[in-house]
Design an enzyme around this catalytic site. Structure first.
Site, PDB file in Angstrom:
ATOM      1  N   LEU A 185       0.442   3.570  -2.270  1.00 26.91           N
ATOM      2  CA  LEU A 185       0.727   3.316  -3.549  1.00 26.91           C
ATOM      3  C   LEU A 185       1.362   4.539  -4.159  1.00 26.91           C
ATOM      4  O   LEU A 185       0.989   5.779  -4.052  1.00 26.91           O
ATOM      5  CB  LEU A 185      -0.320   2.556  -4.242  1.00 26.91           C
ATOM      6  CG  LEU A 185      -0.986   1.440  -3.840  1.00 26.91           C
ATOM      7  CD1 LEU A 185      -2.016   0.998  -4.728  1.00 26.91           C
ATOM      8  CD2 LEU A 185       0.040   0.543  -3.593  1.00 26.91           C
TER       9      LEU A 185
ATOM     10  N   HIS B 294       4.318   1.540  -8.057  1.00 27.92           N
ATOM     11  CA  HIS B 294       3.287   0.425  -7.996  1.00 27.92           C
ATOM     12  C   HIS B 294       2.588   0.349  -9.226  1.00 27.92           C
ATOM     13  O   HIS B 294       2.286  -0.510  -9.880  1.00 27.92           O
ATOM     14  CB  HIS B 294       2.550   0.663  -6.728  1.00 27.92           C
ATOM     15  CG  HIS B 294       3.027   0.555  -5.375  1.00 27.92           C
ATOM     16  ND1 HIS B 294       3.352   1.595  -4.619  1.00 27.92           N
ATOM     17  CD2 HIS B 294       3.682  -0.452  -4.793  1.00 27.92           C
ATOM     18  CE1 HIS B 294       4.061   1.059  -3.711  1.00 27.92           C
ATOM     19  NE2 HIS B 294       4.210  -0.007  -3.617  1.00 27.92           N
TER      20      HIS B 294
ATOM     21  N   LYS C  95      13.444  -2.186  -8.119  1.00 24.48           N
ATOM     22  CA  LYS C  95      13.823  -1.693  -6.917  1.00 24.48           C
ATOM     23  C   LYS C  95      14.142  -2.514  -5.750  1.00 24.48           C
ATOM     24  O   LYS C  95      15.263  -1.988  -5.174  1.00 24.48           O
ATOM     25  CB  LYS C  95      12.429  -0.777  -6.491  1.00 24.48           C
ATOM     26  CG  LYS C  95      12.747  -0.132  -5.065  1.00 24.48           C
ATOM     27  CD  LYS C  95      12.916   1.081  -5.106  1.00 24.48           C
ATOM     28  CE  LYS C  95      13.100   1.784  -3.627  1.00 24.48           C
ATOM     29  NZ  LYS C  95      12.101   1.028  -2.704  1.00 24.48           N
ATOM     30  N   ASP C  96      13.544  -3.602  -5.342  1.00 26.50           N
ATOM     31  CA  ASP C  96      13.846  -4.442  -4.403  1.00 26.50           C
ATOM     32  C   ASP C  96      14.650  -5.652  -5.003  1.00 26.50           C
ATOM     33  O   ASP C  96      13.980  -6.705  -5.265  1.00 26.50           O
ATOM     34  CB  ASP C  96      12.451  -4.933  -3.851  1.00 26.50           C
ATOM     35  CG  ASP C  96      11.847  -3.914  -3.124  1.00 26.50           C
ATOM     36  OD1 ASP C  96      12.332  -3.248  -2.012  1.00 26.50           O
ATOM     37  OD2 ASP C  96      11.158  -3.118  -3.522  1.00 26.50           O
TER      38      ASP C  96
ATOM     39  N   GLY D 255       0.805  -1.153   0.038  1.00 23.49           N
ATOM     40  CA  GLY D 255       0.080   0.107  -0.003  1.00 23.49           C
ATOM     41  C   GLY D 255       0.924   1.428   0.174  1.00 23.49           C
ATOM     42  O   GLY D 255       1.953   0.995  -0.243  1.00 23.49           O
TER      43      GLY D 255
ATOM     44  N   GLY E  90       9.094  -5.254  -8.574  1.00 28.17           N
ATOM     45  CA  GLY E  90       9.917  -4.205  -9.060  1.00 28.17           C
ATOM     46  C   GLY E  90      11.230  -4.571  -8.612  1.00 28.17           C
ATOM     47  O   GLY E  90      11.640  -5.105  -7.585  1.00 28.17           O
TER      48      GLY E  90
HETATM   49  P1  AMP Z   1       5.913  -2.287  -1.646  1.00 24.79           P
HETATM   50  O1  AMP Z   1       4.556  -1.838  -1.381  1.00 24.79           O
HETATM   51  O2  AMP Z   1       7.126  -1.487  -1.211  1.00 24.79           O
HETATM   52  O3  AMP Z   1       6.083  -3.866  -0.910  1.00 24.79           O
HETATM   53  O4  AMP Z   1       6.438  -2.783  -3.163  1.00 24.79           O
HETATM   54  C1  AMP Z   1       5.421  -3.677  -3.838  1.00 24.79           C
HETATM   55  C2  AMP Z   1       5.975  -3.924  -5.168  1.00 24.79           C
HETATM   56  O5  AMP Z   1       6.234  -2.724  -5.940  1.00 24.79           O
HETATM   57  C3  AMP Z   1       7.345  -4.614  -4.947  1.00 24.79           C
HETATM   58  O6  AMP Z   1       7.467  -5.583  -6.051  1.00 24.79           O
HETATM   59  C4  AMP Z   1       8.286  -3.316  -5.352  1.00 24.79           C
HETATM   60  O7  AMP Z   1       9.509  -3.831  -5.888  1.00 24.79           O
HETATM   61  C5  AMP Z   1       7.682  -2.498  -6.397  1.00 24.79           C
HETATM   62  N1  AMP Z   1       8.188  -1.210  -6.346  1.00 24.79           N
HETATM   63  C6  AMP Z   1       8.306  -0.304  -5.251  1.00 24.79           C
HETATM   64  N2  AMP Z   1       8.820   0.701  -5.589  1.00 24.79           N
HETATM   65  C7  AMP Z   1       8.933   0.738  -7.015  1.00 24.79           C
HETATM   66  C8  AMP Z   1       9.429   1.545  -8.021  1.00 24.79           C
HETATM   67  N3  AMP Z   1      10.072   2.831  -7.593  1.00 24.79           N
HETATM   68  N4  AMP Z   1       9.702   1.143  -9.274  1.00 24.79           N
HETATM   69  C9  AMP Z   1       9.159  -0.037  -9.657  1.00 24.79           C
HETATM   70  N5  AMP Z   1       8.526  -0.985  -8.713  1.00 24.79           N
HETATM   71  C10 AMP Z   1       8.609  -0.614  -7.459  1.00 24.79           C
END
Ligand code: AMP
Length: 280
Positions: A34, A38, A150-151, A32, A148
């Site tokens: 978002l 996302h 990113k991670d 979330g 993503g």
């Molecule tokens: P999170 O809500 O942080 O757990 O992220 C959910 C998904 O979104 C994960 O697969 C992250 O790698 C991806 N994500 C988060 N930030 C970015 C970004 N800046 N660019 C691309 N994907 C992202």
């Protein structure tokens, strides 16, 4: 078709079994708060699948720091607004008891993939990630799931988990979305002051400059240069910078080693921990 919010596994399964939601399921797991990062995953999922599920769940088992969990931003209403019109049909936003009716005591073993970087600095983090993602996969049963870059390490862990559990899901890696300043988008960016947010742009700027210095500096000199350059900003404090093999995630000793290389970094901006990476 309008988007539906479901809170229980039962409702989700019922929705996925309904006649107008038949076909390949694409899944985007999130915590979330978002943002455009996302949404880029959701857009890709919508392009590639007739049915798209987004989950919003701040997973307690992946937080190794209680304050971080408490501080983590939550705003379901704003999230739903952002998702409205994205083409995603189902939003799954369960309460913790729905996902963990019993404590999850499973212990995964990801070998060397989890002993470095995030795994080293956030003990138990990836075990929690694997617990929640495997549970969510079991509930949603997607054909494709979107993560993503990113991670970066998380993606390697998820791929390894899918392999170990032999799950019938294709993992799709998606590019990093960035703010105009270059700062990688993150739910945690909203916790930064305006001043900190400006400073945080130094992280990606430095990583980009570092890619130009390959060969001129050794791997170790380059890592030191990145640390010094970023730490020069009073707001920033590098936790680690590690140039690793993009597949094995093991530290690279010299540029002449074969294989793709990625520079991964974690930086504290005040109390907020930011991560980013760049390909070398
Ligand atoms: P999170 O809500 O942080 O757990 O992220 C959910 C998904 O979104 C994960 O697969 C992250 O790698 C991806 N994500 C988060 N930030 C970015 C970004 N800046 N660019 C691309 N994907 C992202």
């Amino acid at each position: 078709m309008s988007m539906i919010l479901v809170k229980t596994k039962k409702e989700l399964r019922e929705q996925l079994q309904s006649a107008d939601r038949q076909g390949q399921v694409g899944f985007v797991p999130t915590m979330g708060a978002l943002h455009r990062g996302h949404l880029s995953l959701v857009e890709r999922a919508v392009k590639e699948n007739p049915v798209v599920v987004v989950s919003i769940f701040v997973n307690p088992t992946q937080f190794n720091d209680a304050d971080d969990l408490k501080r983590y931003p939550r705003n379901l209403e704003a999230d739903l607004k952002l998702l409205e019109g994205s083409g995603c049909q189902l939003v799954f936003a369960p309460e913790p008891e729905e996902i963990y009716p019993e404590p999850d005591t499973r212990k995964f073993n990801f070998g060397n993939l989890e002993t470095v970087m995030e795994g080293k600095h956030r003990p138990g983090h990836f075990n929690g990630v694997a617990q929640v993602v495997s549970k969510l996969f079991d509930i949603v049963k997607p054909e494709k799931a979107y993560f993503g870059l990113k991670d970066f390490q998380q993606l390697a862990i998820i791929n390894e988990m899918v392999k170990q559990l032999d799950l019938p899901v294709e993992i799709v890696a998606c590019d990093i979305e960035r703010e105009d300043s270059g700062l990688a988008m993150s739910s945690r960016n909203g916790l930064l002051s305006q001043e900190q947010r400006k400073e945080a742009a130094i992280i990606y700027d430095t990583l980009c400059r570092a890619t130009q210095l390959v060969g001129e500096k050794s791997v170790q000199e380059l890592e030191e240069w990145v640390t010094e350059t970023i730490n020069n900003s009073p707001a920033l404090n590098v936790e680690y910078i590690e140039v690793v093999d993009s597949e094995t995630l093991q530290p690279v000793g010299s540029w002449s080693e074969k294989g793709d290389k990625t520079g991964c970094i974690a930086v504290f901006c005040g109390k907020i921990r930011l991560i980013d990476n760049v390909r070398f």
